[in-house]
Motif scaffolding. Sequence first.
Motif, PDB file in Angstrom:
ATOM      1  N   GLY A  10     -19.120  -7.649   2.524  1.00 31.27           N
ATOM      2  CA  GLY A  10     -18.064  -8.289   1.755  1.00 31.27           C
ATOM      3  C   GLY A  10     -18.630  -9.526   1.089  1.00 31.27           C
ATOM      4  N   ASN A  11     -17.754 -10.462   0.715  1.00 28.14           N
ATOM      5  CA  ASN A  11     -18.215 -11.674   0.038  1.00 28.14           C
ATOM      6  C   ASN A  11     -19.182 -12.480   0.898  1.00 28.14           C
ATOM      7  N   MET A  12     -18.860 -12.607   2.207  1.00 25.72           N
ATOM      8  CA  MET A  12     -19.684 -13.445   3.067  1.00 25.72           C
ATOM      9  C   MET A  12     -21.014 -12.784   3.369  1.00 25.72           C
ATOM     10  N   GLY A  13     -20.992 -11.498   3.690  1.00 26.36           N
ATOM     11  CA  GLY A  13     -22.239 -10.788   3.975  1.00 26.36           C
ATOM     12  C   GLY A  13     -23.156 -10.758   2.774  1.00 26.36           C
ATOM     13  N   THR A  14     -22.578 -10.561   1.591  1.00 22.88           N
ATOM     14  CA  THR A  14     -23.374 -10.543   0.359  1.00 22.88           C
ATOM     15  C   THR A  14     -23.959 -11.918   0.073  1.00 22.88           C
ATOM     16  N   SER A  15     -23.148 -12.980   0.228  1.00 25.99           N
ATOM     17  CA  SER A  15     -23.647 -14.338   0.005  1.00 25.99           C
ATOM     18  C   SER A  15     -24.779 -14.667   0.971  1.00 25.99           C
ATOM     19  N   LEU A  16     -24.654 -14.201   2.206  1.00 28.53           N
ATOM     20  CA  LEU A  16     -25.696 -14.434   3.207  1.00 28.53           C
ATOM     21  C   LEU A  16     -27.019 -13.836   2.755  1.00 28.53           C
ATOM     22  N   ILE A  17     -26.985 -12.589   2.315  1.00 28.11           N
ATOM     23  CA  ILE A  17     -28.225 -11.932   1.880  1.00 28.11           C
ATOM     24  C   ILE A  17     -28.758 -12.583   0.617  1.00 28.11           C
TER      25      ILE A  17
END
Length: 260
Positions: A10-17
């Motif tokens: 999601g938004n957070m997982g994508t931002s993390l990567i």
Amino acid sequence: MENIAVIGLGNMGTSLIEGILSANIISPDNIWATRKHTEKSLDLIQQGVHVINNNIKAVENAKIIFIALKPDVVPLVLDEIHPVIHEEHILISIASGTSIKEINDIIGDKPGIFRAMPNTASGVGEGVTCIATNSEDEESLNRVKLLFNHLGKSIVIDENLMDSATIIGACGVAYALRFMRSMIQGAIQIGFDSNTATEIVTQMVKGSAELLIQNGKHPEEEIDRVTTPMGCTITGLNEMEHQGFSSALIKGIVASFEKI
């Protein structure tokens, strides 16, 4: 850094990567990420990240596992992957509202378990991440802190403050951006075009934050430096307070906390 798995894009997982790739601390080929519809992460795939729809395979290929899911989905996925989680894994949940005890109850005491609350600014290397853990392994904690420090700044807190950290650190991005949007609207009303207003406001906010970071002062000390007697700054500040500026912000923070 070892291979990592990000369960949930999601938004957070994508931002993390995105933050990890920008910091160049882990090769794309060492990142495994999962989502139901992999075609929605085409940009990450093109950069070399393994984006698949098999949670177990992702975990089997990683040493550090991030759980980046909505809270209601976390128990189902943990139940699915727990047979392949072992003691050498480091498991980091960035799902809000899911306690370490709840994770332990599903997967047992096999790995070191961490809760972390980053924000979307991690994607540009300026995030703040609050970390809590039940692990006494200093080496694992230092590795987790090191990873998040590459994405901005990490702060270790007690787990009972994780909901508060979510409101201030993660939801706080939206509060700050809403303030900035209002500043931009005001700047347009007093004469600037939208692009110039945005450029001035964004740099002003960035500079204001740096004043506190570098000088280590309370905000009110820096406010005093720009408020002269009978000046335009104090006139504006007083009008904002008459309209409930600080009160509205505090009430919004408390309302978000009560909701979580």
